[in-house]
Design a protein around this motif. Structure first.
Motif, mmCIF file in Angstrom:
data_model
loop_
_atom_site.group_PDB
_atom_site.id
_atom_site.type_symbol
_atom_site.label_atom_id
_atom_site.label_comp_id
_atom_site.label_asym_id
_atom_site.label_seq_id
_atom_site.Cartn_x
_atom_site.Cartn_y
_atom_site.Cartn_z
ATOM 1 N N SER A 230 -7.638 -1.485 12.895
ATOM 2 C CA SER A 230 -8.849 -2.233 12.578
ATOM 3 C C SER A 230 -9.677 -1.520 11.521
ATOM 4 O O SER A 230 -10.847 -1.823 11.343
ATOM 5 N N SER A 231 -9.072 -0.562 10.828
ATOM 6 C CA SER A 231 -9.789 0.194 9.800
ATOM 7 C C SER A 231 -9.852 -0.611 8.505
ATOM 8 O O SER A 231 -9.302 -1.709 8.400
ATOM 9 N N GLN A 232 -10.495 -0.029 7.484
ATOM 10 C CA GLN A 232 -10.632 -0.701 6.198
ATOM 11 C C GLN A 232 -9.463 -0.418 5.263
ATOM 12 O O GLN A 232 -9.518 -0.773 4.084
ATOM 13 N N LEU A 233 -8.401 0.199 5.769
ATOM 14 C CA LEU A 233 -7.229 0.409 4.937
ATOM 15 C C LEU A 233 -6.653 -0.941 4.518
ATOM 16 O O LEU A 233 -6.727 -1.928 5.257
ATOM 17 N N ARG A 234 -6.045 -0.993 3.362
ATOM 18 C CA ARG A 234 -5.578 -2.260 2.815
ATOM 19 C C ARG A 234 -4.445 -2.891 3.616
ATOM 20 O O ARG A 234 -4.228 -4.099 3.544
ATOM 21 N N PRO A 241 -1.984 -10.801 -0.088
ATOM 22 C CA PRO A 241 -0.565 -10.792 0.280
ATOM 23 C C PRO A 241 -0.091 -9.387 0.653
ATOM 24 O O PRO A 241 -0.546 -8.389 0.069
ATOM 25 N N ARG A 242 0.797 -9.314 1.590
ATOM 26 C CA ARG A 242 1.261 -8.020 2.078
ATOM 27 C C ARG A 242 1.880 -7.136 0.986
ATOM 28 O O ARG A 242 1.629 -5.924 0.974
ATOM 29 N N PRO A 243 2.666 -7.669 0.046
ATOM 30 C CA PRO A 243 3.288 -6.792 -0.962
ATOM 31 C C PRO A 243 2.302 -6.067 -1.860
ATOM 32 O O PRO A 243 2.660 -5.058 -2.479
ATOM 33 N N ILE A 244 1.064 -6.563 -1.972
ATOM 34 C CA ILE A 244 0.116 -5.908 -2.868
ATOM 35 C C ILE A 244 -0.988 -5.168 -2.126
ATOM 36 O O ILE A 244 -2.030 -4.852 -2.710
ATOM 37 N N ARG A 245 -0.762 -4.864 -0.863
ATOM 38 C CA ARG A 245 -1.733 -4.052 -0.117
ATOM 39 C C ARG A 245 -1.463 -2.569 -0.393
ATOM 40 O O ARG A 245 -1.288 -1.748 0.508
ATOM 41 N N THR A 246 -1.404 -2.228 -1.650
ATOM 42 C CA THR A 246 -1.024 -0.883 -2.062
ATOM 43 C C THR A 246 -2.249 0.015 -2.192
ATOM 44 O O THR A 246 -3.385 -0.455 -2.305
ATOM 45 N N ASN A 254 3.581 1.180 -5.645
ATOM 46 C CA ASN A 254 4.043 0.291 -4.580
ATOM 47 C C ASN A 254 4.032 0.951 -3.202
ATOM 48 O O ASN A 254 4.854 0.631 -2.338
ATOM 49 N N GLU A 255 3.116 1.881 -2.991
ATOM 50 C CA GLU A 255 2.967 2.507 -1.676
ATOM 51 C C GLU A 255 1.876 1.774 -0.908
ATOM 52 O O GLU A 255 0.710 1.764 -1.328
ATOM 53 N N MET A 256 2.233 1.159 0.226
ATOM 54 C CA MET A 256 1.226 0.475 1.021
ATOM 55 C C MET A 256 0.225 1.476 1.581
ATOM 56 O O MET A 256 0.591 2.554 2.043
ATOM 57 N N GLU A 257 -1.047 1.118 1.524
ATOM 58 C CA GLU A 257 -2.085 1.992 2.067
ATOM 59 C C GLU A 257 -2.189 1.745 3.571
ATOM 60 O O GLU A 257 -2.993 0.956 4.052
ATOM 61 N N ASP A 258 -1.339 2.431 4.314
ATOM 62 C CA ASP A 258 -1.387 2.359 5.769
ATOM 63 C C ASP A 258 -1.828 3.702 6.325
ATOM 64 O O ASP A 258 -2.156 4.632 5.580
ATOM 65 N N CYS A 266 -0.785 10.508 0.996
ATOM 66 C CA CYS A 266 -1.501 10.170 -0.239
ATOM 67 C C CYS A 266 -1.878 11.440 -1.023
ATOM 68 O O CYS A 266 -2.590 12.304 -0.503
ATOM 69 N N PRO A 267 -1.409 11.570 -2.278
ATOM 70 C CA PRO A 267 -1.725 12.772 -3.066
ATOM 71 C C PRO A 267 -3.206 12.891 -3.410
ATOM 72 O O PRO A 267 -3.687 13.988 -3.722
ATOM 73 N N ALA A 268 -3.949 11.788 -3.342
ATOM 74 C CA ALA A 268 -5.379 11.851 -3.646
ATOM 75 C C ALA A 268 -6.145 12.689 -2.627
ATOM 76 O O ALA A 268 -7.232 13.182 -2.914
ATOM 77 N N TYR A 269 -5.587 12.855 -1.419
ATOM 78 C CA TYR A 269 -6.242 13.636 -0.373
ATOM 79 C C TYR A 269 -5.543 14.972 -0.132
ATOM 80 O O TYR A 269 -5.783 15.622 0.879
ATOM 81 N N ALA A 270 -4.684 15.388 -1.062
ATOM 82 C CA ALA A 270 -3.930 16.633 -0.869
ATOM 83 C C ALA A 270 -4.859 17.835 -0.755
ATOM 84 O O ALA A 270 -4.582 18.778 0.007
ATOM 85 N N HIS A 271 -5.975 17.829 -1.509
ATOM 86 C CA HIS A 271 -6.887 18.972 -1.460
ATOM 87 C C HIS A 271 -7.564 19.097 -0.102
ATOM 88 O O HIS A 271 -7.890 20.191 0.331
#
Length: 319
Positions: A230-234, A241-246, A254-258, A266-271
């Motif tokens: 129930s989070s705000q993740l895509r 559409p499900r294919p573009i919930r990246t 093409n990585e789904m944001e789950d 996610c490399p954006a949170y690697a730090h």
């Protein structure tokens, strides 16, 4: 709850079970048998008492009304309220079917009604449920009508057997077909498949650490929304559409944001993962299930909140 300073989900649930549930269960040994049906999910979860329980659980977790009712119960380690009704009805049966008192005479008279082809009496409904759970010594409901009264009166139903069989019945009814990769699961039932594969603590010796840690309620609700889809993740945004919930915050294509991508990949949170204050969360918990159910739930809440605040764009900025 907040005014009382109750900051754990387990304590809130205990207060609810102490003050509200006894009122909802009053006299259920009499009327509960008429709600013991297992032929579909709605017959299990749509009774009035179960609706009250589910509404309370949604309120304290901050989840929307469309999350899976079964996963919501599973995350609190609960069975549908039918299980309680059945155990209490079995206790009445065990205690009185052979007793020389008014209640014993009443149940035995009701048993004669059942053998006279009355399918709506208390005994008929109770024994129907027990036969569906294969607890009547292998005798089906129809043969029970012609069985010797003394044989039926000798039947006793142990609490452990009831819980085991009814738990199995619920698992057969609600559990989705397992998938090696939840991301490839069909849309229908995908949330339940993902919860079973990644989140459910049932495979970790039932360690429900997320229910017992104390934290501000907005942090607890953030974590529960993440656990329950129930989070705000895509991946939870059903307006696209499900294919573009990246993922929109990293360079992955093409990585789904789950949940798994957000927390572990996610490399954006690697730090955040490598930061000395949070690195202990990831050191020994490399798979999703052990990570989300680890003991350090308070620290997990803070890391999730900081990562969301500093890395992920808000819904307003995306619109």
């Amino acid at each position: 709850m907040r005014d009382l300073g109750v900051n754990t989900l387990a304590a809130q649930l205990r207060i609810f079970n102490t003050t509200v549930i006894p009122v909802c269960l009053y006299g259920c040994q009499v009327w509960g048998v008429y709600h013991l049906r297992f032929h579909n999910q709605d017959s299990v979860l749509n009774n009035p008492v179960q609706k009250v329980i589910l509404t309370f659980l949604r309120t304290i977790t901050g989840c929307h009304a469309h999350i899976s009712r079964w996963t919501l119960l599973q995350d609190f380690g609960l069975l549908p309220v039918q299980a309680t009704w059945l155990r209490l009805c079995a206790r009445i049966w065990n205690k009185n079917i052979g007793a020389d008192n008014i209640l014993g005479e009443t149940i035995r008279s009701d048993l004669h009604l059942m053998q006279g082809c009355n399918s709506q009496c208390w005994t008929a409904r109770f024994l129907l449920c027990m036969s569906q759970l294969d607890l009547t010594q292998g005798i089906g409901q129809a043969p029970l009508r012609h069985c010797d009264i003394s044989v039926i009166c000798s039947m006793r139903f142990a609490k452990s057997q009831i819980v085991s069989r009814i738990s199995q019945a619920y698992n057969d009814l609600f559990s989705p077909t397992p998938h090696d990769n939840p991301r490839d699961a069909p849309s229908k039932g995908a949330a339940t498949i993902k919860y079973t594969a990644w989140i459910s603590p049932a495979h970790l010796h039932h360690h429900y650490h997320h229910l017992h840690f104390s934290a501000p309620m907005h942090l607890i609700k953030n974590l529960m929304r993440l656990r329950l889809g129930s989070s705000q993740l895509r991946c939870n945004d059903h307006t696209i559409p499900r294919p573009i919930r990246t993922c929109l915050v990293c360079s992955s294509i093409n990585e789904m944001e789950d949940e798994q991508h957000f927390l572990l990949e996610c490399p954006a949170y690697a730090h955040f993962r490598s930061h000395m204050h949070w690195s202990s969360l990831f050191a020994h918990n490399t798979d999703m299930r052990s990570f989300i159910n680890q003991r350090a739930q308070f620290k997990l809440c803070h890391s999730q909140c900081r990562a969301t605040a500093h890395g992920r764009p808000s819904a307003r900025s995306l619109s």
